[in-house]
Structure formats: structure tokens, C-alpha cells
Scaffold this active site. Structure first.
Site, mmCIF file in Angstrom:
data_model
loop_
_atom_site.group_PDB
_atom_site.id
_atom_site.type_symbol
_atom_site.label_atom_id
_atom_site.label_comp_id
_atom_site.label_asym_id
_atom_site.label_seq_id
_atom_site.Cartn_x
_atom_site.Cartn_y
_atom_site.Cartn_z
ATOM 1 N N ASP A 166 -10.344 -14.325 5.707
ATOM 2 C CA ASP A 166 -9.450 -13.034 5.712
ATOM 3 C C ASP A 166 -9.972 -12.025 6.594
ATOM 4 O OD1 ASP A 166 -7.664 -11.571 4.312
ATOM 5 O OD2 ASP A 166 -8.981 -10.738 2.710
ATOM 6 N N HIS A 189 -4.258 -1.897 0.897
ATOM 7 C CA HIS A 189 -5.556 -2.467 0.311
ATOM 8 C C HIS A 189 -6.097 -1.610 -0.866
ATOM 9 C CE1 HIS A 189 -5.530 -4.942 4.041
ATOM 10 N NE2 HIS A 189 -5.866 -5.917 3.303
ATOM 11 N N GLY A 190 -6.863 -2.126 -1.760
ATOM 12 C CA GLY A 190 -7.696 -1.447 -2.706
ATOM 13 C C GLY A 190 -6.886 -1.212 -3.981
HETATM 14 O O1 G3H Z 1 -8.586 -7.075 2.245
HETATM 15 C C1 G3H Z 1 -9.899 -6.674 1.952
HETATM 16 C C2 G3H Z 1 -10.062 -7.603 0.650
HETATM 17 O O2 G3H Z 1 -9.736 -6.915 -0.521
HETATM 18 C C3 G3H Z 1 -11.729 -7.932 0.831
HETATM 19 O O3 G3H Z 1 -12.352 -6.829 0.360
HETATM 20 O O4 G3H Z 1 -14.355 -6.383 1.999
HETATM 21 O O5 G3H Z 1 -14.620 -5.769 -0.212
HETATM 22 O O6 G3H Z 1 -14.729 -8.081 0.151
HETATM 23 P P1 G3H Z 1 -14.123 -6.791 0.501
HETATM 24 P P1 13P Z 2 -5.598 -5.801 -2.709
HETATM 25 O O1 13P Z 2 -6.661 -4.936 -2.417
HETATM 26 O O2 13P Z 2 -4.197 -5.308 -2.975
HETATM 27 O O3 13P Z 2 -5.687 -6.912 -3.878
HETATM 28 O O4 13P Z 2 -5.137 -6.699 -1.316
HETATM 29 C C1 13P Z 2 -6.255 -7.747 -1.050
HETATM 30 C C2 13P Z 2 -6.110 -8.296 0.612
HETATM 31 O O5 13P Z 2 -4.876 -7.865 1.044
HETATM 32 C C3 13P Z 2 -6.949 -9.094 0.947
HETATM 33 O O6 13P Z 2 -6.766 -9.438 2.250
HETATM 34 ZN ZN ZN Z 3 -6.033 -7.840 3.301
#
Ligand code: G3H
Ligand code: 13P
Ligand code: ZN
Length: 311
Positions: A82, A180-181
Site C-alpha cells: 500500500d 484517508h483517515g
Molecule cells: O493509506 C494509509 C493507510 O491507512 C495506512 O495507514 O500508515 O497509519 O499504516 P498507516
Molecule cells: P481509510 O483511512 O479510509 O480506511 O483508507 C485506507 C486506505 O486508503 C489505505 O490505502
Molecule cells: Zn490509501
């Protein structure tokens, strides 16, 4: 059972009018819960690993847990990087057995994004791995990419077409209003997705799989539960599930969900401690957390993705 690419999954999802859930993994309980739910619902599945997850759990543990889940749940799924920030992390994951990688060049200008994406595609395809890239900017916070709400930029459909043609990618993440978030919209703001942009992208790229990041719905009941006994989450607004269901019926073949997993776990753990202030064995509250994630993933599969009985 094996780790597989998303190629067949996306072909079937596109023609079948549903999307495949890509759920972020960070520890054993989350991996178990997601794979058990997908197995029970006979749903195709993508597990995805962020830079934050690699830092928290370490790549070797995540890879071993993914293989263990394959065996234990008795399912095939894709293991996806990701938001890969550069060629080197994409290469490391490809060399390590990932079946899909995202190169996130959305912070670059168009030509630079094409350049780095093309390089990843060449290496990945030579190793039987598929590539997702991103065009347009999502508001919010993501690994290695900080984009303020003010800079949010929707994807230009004409650019998307050129980008796909120039890079040879297998799927494209576009910006149509998701972010995101847990705090996707300001309090009082009405959640909106640019379905007109999605339709124009689909018209220009017939049959091509589109990805939505930042697609948690920030389920209000979970936020309420977290705040019930002294929790202090500010007002949080996500993407309505009905909008995501609509997107999944068309060109959107992959929907990313992380925040709703976090909320489900935290709500379960907070409730457990309120009901049982004497608990101190982590297995007691982590069992509840795992159950809550399993229920949440089942809910997404049936009510948002429409991917049940499609594996
Ligand atoms: O797109 C972001 C995902 O929600 C991953 O979040 O970097 O806190 O693992 P993180
Ligand atoms: P959310 O924060 O909406 O769950 O999105 C997650 C995401 O896009 C990870 O790549
Ligand atoms: Zn993402």
C-alpha cells in the site's frame, strides 16, 4: 492455498458489478479476523501492507502471518504493498513475494509520476506482479505523502487515460472525493463523491480497474461507542456506504479500508474494559477486538463490496 495476483479478481469484479476489499493489516489478530471473514463469505480478498505496518510489525512477521493465514483460512488472496513511496520499496516487496504493489507517485508532477511508475511496472511485470498507481491527490494523511485538504486535486479523466497508456499499469487509484483517515469531511459538511469524474474515467478506459483509497465510512455507531465512556474522538465523518456500493457496481474494483478496522478494534477494546475493569490478560480484550474486526469485514463484504460468494 496461495498468494495470487489481482488480475482475475478484477476481471470478475468488473463484469460482476462488485469490488474487492483491500484491508490493511498490522498484526496477527487483524490478519486472522479479515481472512476468516473472507473465507466464511467466500469472498475474494486483498491484504495490504503500509510503511506504517512494516515499521510496527516488521516485514518478516507480516509475510509469515500472511502465509499462515492462507493455510489456516484455506483461501487464496493477494498480498499488496500500500502506498509504495519509491522504486526500491516496490522492488523489495516484489522480491519478497508480494503479488501486487502500489507505486504512489501522486506527489510528483505528471511526467515524473509516469517515469517512476513505468520503472516499477517493468520490474513487476517481469516478475509476475501487478501494479497499482495513483493520479490525483487525496486530502488527508498517508504514508510518505502529506497532502493538505487545500491541495486536494481530483483526477483529470483525460490525464488518467494517457497515464494508463504510458505506464502499462494494471489498476489506477483516482481522487474523486475520498480521503484517508477518520476525519474526511469537516463537521456539517455533506460527504460527496464525484461520480461524474468516475463515469468519464470509465468511459475513456473501458474495462480498466479503478481503485478507491480512503474509503472507510467511519461508521457512526463505532465512534459513538468509543466516545460512550470517556472517549474523546472529535466528530468524524466518512464516505457513506451507499455511495461506495454504487461505485463498486461500476468501474471501481478495489476499495481500501483501514480506518474502519481501527475503529472496530478500539470500540471493542474500550467496551471490554468498561464492562470488565478487572481484565489484564491481553487475550481477553484482543479476542473481542478480533471478533469485532471479523464482523466489520463481513459487513463490508456483504453490504458495501458485494463480493460474497464471488471467490
Ligand atoms: O493509506 C494509509 C493507510 O491507512 C495506512 O495507514 O500508515 O497509519 O499504516 P498507516
Ligand atoms: P481509510 O483511512 O479510509 O480506511 O483508507 C485506507 C486506505 O486508503 C489505505 O490505502
Ligand atoms: Zn490509501
Amino acid at each position: 492455498m496461495a498468494l495470487v495476483t489481482t488480475t482475475e479478481m478484477f476481471k470478475k469484479a468488473y463484469t460482476g458489478g462488485y469490488a474487492v476489499g483491500a484491508f490493511n493489516i498490522n498484526n496477527m489478530e487483524i490478519i486472522q479476523a479479515i481472512t476468516e471473514a473472507a473465507a466464511a463469505d467466500r469472498s475474494p480478498l486483498i491484504l495490504q501492507v503500509s510503511a506504517g505496518a512494516r515499521k510496527y510489525a516488521k516485514p518478516a512477521y507480516l509475510m509469515a502471518l500472511a502465509h499462515a493465514a492462507c493455510e489456516d483460512a484455506g483461501i487464496d488472496f493477494a498480498l499488496h504493498l500500500d502506498h509504495g513511496a519509491d522504486f526500491d520499496i516496490c522492488k523489495a516487496c516484489i522480491d519478497n513475494g508480494f503479488t501486487s504493489v502500489m507505486i504512489d507517485g501522486s506527489r510528483f508532477d505528471f511526467d515524473e509520476n509516469v517515469q517512476v511508475t513505468r520503472k516499477v511496472v517493468e520490474y513487476a511485470h517481469a516478475h509476475g506482479v501487478v501494479v497499482e498507481a495513483e493520479l490525483g491527490k487525496l486530502a488527508g494523511i498517508e504514508d510518505a505523502v502529506n497532502v493538505s485538504a487545500e491541495d486536494a486535486m481530483f483526477t483529470d479523466p483525460a490525464e488518467a487515460q494517457t497515464f494508463v497508456e504510458k505506464t502499462g499499469i494494471d489498476s489506477l487509484a483516482i481522487a474523486i472525493g475520498t480521503s484517508h483517515g477518520a476525519y474526511k469531511f469537516k463537521p456539517g459538511q455533506k460527504p460527496q463523491l464525484r461520480f461524474d469524474i468516475l463515469a468519464e474515467v470509465a468511459r475513456r478506459l473501458p474495462g480498466f480497474p479503478i481503485v478507491l483509497h480512503g474509503a472507510s465510512s467511519v461508521i457512526p455507531e463505532l465512534v459513538e461507542e468509543i466516545n460512550r465512556d470517556g472517549g474523546k474522538m472529535p466528530d468524524a465523518i466518512g464516505i457513506p456506504e451507499s455511495m461506495l456500493r454504487e461505485a463498486a457496481k461500476g468501474a471501481v474494483c478495489k476499495i481500501n479500508i483501514d480506518s474502519d478496522i481501527r475503529l472496530a478494534m478500539t470500540a471493542g477494546i474500550r467496551r471490554t474494559f468498561v464492562e470488565h475493569p478487572d481484565y489484564f490478560d491481553p487475550r481477553q480484550y484482543l479476542t473481542v477486538a478480533r471478533d469485532e474486526v471479523r464482523k466489520m469485514v463481513h459487513h463490508k463484504i456483504v453490504n458495501v463490496l458485494g463480493s460474497d460468494n464471488k471467490a
